[in-house]
Write a protein that holds these residues in place. Structure first.
Motif, PDB file in Angstrom:
ATOM      1  N   ASP A 178       0.831  -1.198   0.000  1.00  0.00           N
ATOM      2  CA  ASP A 178       0.000   0.000   0.000  1.00  0.00           C
ATOM      3  C   ASP A 178       0.871   1.255   0.000  1.00  0.00           C
ATOM      4  N   LYS A 179       0.239   2.437   0.007  1.00  0.00           N
ATOM      5  CA  LYS A 179       0.983   3.691  -0.106  1.00  0.00           C
ATOM      6  C   LYS A 179       1.811   3.997   1.126  1.00  0.00           C
ATOM      7  N   GLN A 180       1.517   3.347   2.227  1.00  0.00           N
ATOM      8  CA  GLN A 180       2.312   3.523   3.439  1.00  0.00           C
ATOM      9  C   GLN A 180       3.495   2.561   3.488  1.00  0.00           C
ATOM     10  N   GLY A 181       3.613   1.731   2.440  1.00  0.00           N
ATOM     11  CA  GLY A 181       4.724   0.798   2.370  1.00  0.00           C
ATOM     12  C   GLY A 181       4.465  -0.541   3.029  1.00  0.00           C
ATOM     13  N   LYS A 182       3.245  -0.748   3.539  1.00  0.00           N
ATOM     14  CA  LYS A 182       2.940  -2.020   4.190  1.00  0.00           C
ATOM     15  C   LYS A 182       2.712  -3.101   3.155  1.00  0.00           C
ATOM     16  N   GLU A 183       3.314  -4.269   3.393  1.00  0.00           N
ATOM     17  CA  GLU A 183       3.150  -5.419   2.507  1.00  0.00           C
ATOM     18  C   GLU A 183       1.920  -6.223   2.920  1.00  0.00           C
ATOM     19  N   TRP A 184       1.102  -6.574   1.924  1.00  0.00           N
ATOM     20  CA  TRP A 184      -0.071  -7.398   2.152  1.00  0.00           C
ATOM     21  C   TRP A 184       0.109  -8.719   1.412  1.00  0.00           C
ATOM     22  N   LYS A 185      -0.109  -9.806   2.120  1.00  0.00           N
ATOM     23  CA  LYS A 185       0.075 -11.128   1.523  1.00  0.00           C
ATOM     24  C   LYS A 185      -1.096 -11.494   0.608  1.00  0.00           C
ATOM     25  N   ALA A 186      -0.845 -12.438  -0.278  1.00  0.00           N
ATOM     26  CA  ALA A 186      -1.917 -12.989  -1.107  1.00  0.00           C
ATOM     27  C   ALA A 186      -2.963 -13.644  -0.208  1.00  0.00           C
ATOM     28  N   PHE A 187      -4.200 -13.678  -0.661  1.00  0.00           N
ATOM     29  CA  PHE A 187      -5.281 -14.217   0.164  1.00  0.00           C
ATOM     30  C   PHE A 187      -6.303 -14.937  -0.711  1.00  0.00           C
ATOM     31  N   HIS A 188      -7.185 -15.666  -0.069  1.00  0.00           N
ATOM     32  CA  HIS A 188      -8.225 -16.415  -0.781  1.00  0.00           C
ATOM     33  C   HIS A 188      -9.467 -15.549  -0.976  1.00  0.00           C
ATOM     34  N   VAL A 189     -10.038 -15.648  -2.159  1.00  0.00           N
ATOM     35  CA  VAL A 189     -11.317 -15.018  -2.470  1.00  0.00           C
ATOM     36  C   VAL A 189     -12.334 -16.136  -2.631  1.00  0.00           C
ATOM     37  N   TYR A 190     -13.458 -16.028  -1.951  1.00  0.00           N
ATOM     38  CA  TYR A 190     -14.462 -17.080  -1.964  1.00  0.00           C
ATOM     39  C   TYR A 190     -15.684 -16.662  -2.778  1.00  0.00           C
ATOM     40  N   ASN A 191     -16.324 -17.638  -3.368  1.00  0.00           N
ATOM     41  CA  ASN A 191     -17.520 -17.386  -4.173  1.00  0.00           C
ATOM     42  C   ASN A 191     -18.707 -17.158  -3.238  1.00  0.00           C
ATOM     43  N   ILE A 192     -19.401 -16.039  -3.417  1.00  0.00           N
ATOM     44  CA  ILE A 192     -20.515 -15.689  -2.527  1.00  0.00           C
ATOM     45  C   ILE A 192     -21.849 -16.261  -3.003  1.00  0.00           C
ATOM     46  N   ASN A 193     -21.835 -17.030  -4.090  1.00  0.00           N
ATOM     47  CA  ASN A 193     -23.061 -17.626  -4.609  1.00  0.00           C
ATOM     48  C   ASN A 193     -23.433 -18.846  -3.770  1.00  0.00           C
ATOM     49  N   GLU A 194     -24.441 -18.684  -2.897  1.00  0.00           N
ATOM     50  CA  GLU A 194     -24.817 -19.763  -1.989  1.00  0.00           C
ATOM     51  C   GLU A 194     -25.457 -20.954  -2.698  1.00  0.00           C
ATOM     52  N   LEU A 195     -25.987 -20.745  -3.891  1.00  0.00           N
ATOM     53  CA  LEU A 195     -26.584 -21.867  -4.622  1.00  0.00           C
ATOM     54  C   LEU A 195     -25.543 -22.949  -4.881  1.00  0.00           C
ATOM     55  N   LEU A 196     -24.303 -22.560  -5.104  1.00  0.00           N
ATOM     56  CA  LEU A 196     -23.244 -23.536  -5.367  1.00  0.00           C
ATOM     57  C   LEU A 196     -23.049 -24.478  -4.186  1.00  0.00           C
ATOM     58  N   ARG A 197     -23.238 -23.969  -2.978  1.00  0.00           N
ATOM     59  CA  ARG A 197     -23.019 -24.782  -1.786  1.00  0.00           C
ATOM     60  C   ARG A 197     -24.230 -25.621  -1.404  1.00  0.00           C
ATOM     61  N   HIS A 198     -25.407 -25.216  -1.859  1.00  0.00           N
ATOM     62  CA  HIS A 198     -26.621 -25.853  -1.360  1.00  0.00           C
ATOM     63  C   HIS A 198     -27.393 -26.667  -2.397  1.00  0.00           C
ATOM     64  N   TYR A 199     -27.176 -26.421  -3.673  1.00  0.00           N
ATOM     65  CA  TYR A 199     -28.016 -27.074  -4.685  1.00  0.00           C
ATOM     66  C   TYR A 199     -27.181 -28.033  -5.532  1.00  0.00           C
ATOM     67  N   PRO A 200     -27.471 -29.327  -5.468  1.00  0.00           N
ATOM     68  CA  PRO A 200     -26.714 -30.292  -6.264  1.00  0.00           C
ATOM     69  C   PRO A 200     -26.818 -29.982  -7.761  1.00  0.00           C
ATOM     70  N   GLY A 201     -25.686 -29.957  -8.424  1.00  0.00           N
ATOM     71  CA  GLY A 201     -25.660 -29.688  -9.848  1.00  0.00           C
ATOM     72  C   GLY A 201     -25.552 -28.218 -10.213  1.00  0.00           C
ATOM     73  N   ALA A 202     -25.487 -27.316  -9.214  1.00  0.00           N
ATOM     74  CA  ALA A 202     -25.389 -25.883  -9.502  1.00  0.00           C
ATOM     75  C   ALA A 202     -24.076 -25.571 -10.199  1.00  0.00           C
TER      76      ALA A 202
END
Length: 408
Positions: free
Chosen positions: A234-258
């Motif tokens: 960032d502009k203050q020189g702080k290093e930020w590590k890579a991170f995971h981004v998750y899918n917010i589509n709840e149908l994928l987690r709850h509906y078979p075949g989504a």
């Protein structure tokens, strides 16, 4: 002495009347006013031009389940047959489901390996953000994942910069919508925020999703459960590590075949959603607008009905192929048949001089005194000109303005 007359006895507490169980819900959004169309010109078929539930179920077949959506479409993703619908061409705000059109427009134009340097403007995007850092480098592939999985508005604006800028991206999206037959759609902001007269319809969202799902990279992105997003400094020189981004589509987690596709939410749009699933060799797509719940369960119920009845119902319309259909033809209005001296008051004009669409009343009728000629003027090219002019103003304030766009 107690009220009962017996020493030491406790007074009985008065019985409270039973209270009704009250469930509070947000009010569903009201569609924009639009002209009445000539039935045979309605995109996808004449039956789709009416309001309410549209289904040709026949004897012994249950109607579609009741849901809170203002509008929806259930269609076969491959054949394009529409199995059932509810007010499919109602003009409503799309929220982040519009990012499906952003992806359909930009993914074929941008190499996923192209590196984009994030701007300050993109970092400060309003609404949902993945957390890109100005001055840092991201690939188009990283940004597409963040846009489609996490609905990140900062990723959308970085992609727009890579495609030639905000205004060019808006113009390209409107061109794409028109080319594929999504004539209810007017793009003002590529993230889906509630800007200007930005609108779409359940029919258009299903149509856009069908074309987007033909892109292998899009199809792969919307079904991902998580992806790694790069860190940076960032502009203050702080290093930020890579991170995971998750899918917010709840149908994928709850509906078979989504297999996707995209949720959305803003205060003015309420909840919008495009979902798709495969079962028994058939793939269905459901586009929903104006829900007050945001739950995956109504989507599941519509999909269940579609899979159970796809071979038993008569299709009520079709998702058109690109280039197959022009915009619907407005029916002649009473004022257009006069000599132009009608004393009906006109609607207030926007900054461009084009009348803004008035909202429907609760009954679905136009407000008293509405000028039908003015309403007709909103459709087609007039609406696109309004959106383009509004975009010139909005682009300078869209990112820093506080908005209620949620994580979807």
């Amino acid at each position: 002495m107690s009220p009962t007359g017996s020493p030491g006895a406790k007074a009985a507490k008065p019985t409270k009347p039973a209270q009704p169980w009250v469930v509070c819900r947000n009010a569903p959004p009201t569609p924009f006013e639009h002209p009445q169309w000539v039935p045979d010109s309605v995109v996808g078929g004449a039956k789709l031009g009416v309001s309410g539930v549209i289904a040709d179920v026949g004897p012994g077949v249950a109607p579609p389940p009741e849901v809170y959506d203002v509008s929806y479409v259930i269609a076969d993703l491959d054949s394009g047959e529409i199995l059932a619908a509810k007010s499919p061409h109602a003009w409503l705000r799309p929220a982040s489901t519009l990012k499906t059109l952003t992806a359909l427009t930009l993914m074929p134009r941008l190499d996923p390996r192209t590196v984009v340097v994030a701007s300050d403007d993109a970092q400060q995007a309003a609404g949902s953000r993945v957390g890109i850092l100005a001055g840092n480098r991201y690939t188009v592939g990283n940004l597409v994942d963040a846009m489609l999985m996490f609905s990140a508005n900062d990723a959308v604006y970085a992609l727009a910069d890579a495609a030639g800028g905000y205004d060019k991206t808006v113009a390209l999206m409107n061109d794409t919508a028109r080319d594929i037959g999504a004539h209810d759609t007017v793009v003002v902001d590529p993230s889906g925020l509630d800007e200007g007269n930005q609108r779409s319809s359940a029919y258009d969202l299903a149509l856009i999703a069908r074309d987007a799902m033909r892109l292998p990279a899009f199809r792969a992105a919307v079904v991902k459960r998580d992806a790694v997003f790069p860190g940076g400094k960032d502009k203050q020189g702080k290093e930020w590590k890579a991170f995971h981004v998750y899918n917010i589509n709840e149908l994928l987690r709850h509906y078979p075949g989504a297999i996707g596709i995209k949720p959305g939410r803003t205060d003015r749009a309420q909840h919008t959603f495009i979902g798709a699933a495969t079962r028994g060799g058939r793939t269905l797509v459901v586009a929903q607008m104006g829900s007050v719940t945001g739950s995956w369960r109504p989507t599941a119920a519509l999909l269940d009905w579609g899979f159970a009845n796809a071979d038993k119902v008569t299709p009520v319309g079709m998702l058109v192929a690109p280039g197959e259909a022009g915009p619907a033809t407005p029916q002649p209005s009473l004022t257009s048949l006069t000599d132009g001296s009608a004393d009906t008051p006109s609607e207030p004009a926007t900054a461009t001089g084009t009348p803004a669409p008035a909202p429907l009343t609760a009954s679905g009728s136009a407000p008293a005194g509405a000028d039908r000629t003015s309403l007709v003027a909103v459709s087609g090219a007039g609406a696109l000109l309004t959106a383009a002019a509004a975009g010139l103003v909005i682009r300078h304030r869209r990112r820093r303005r506080q908005t209620s766009e949620g994580p979807s």
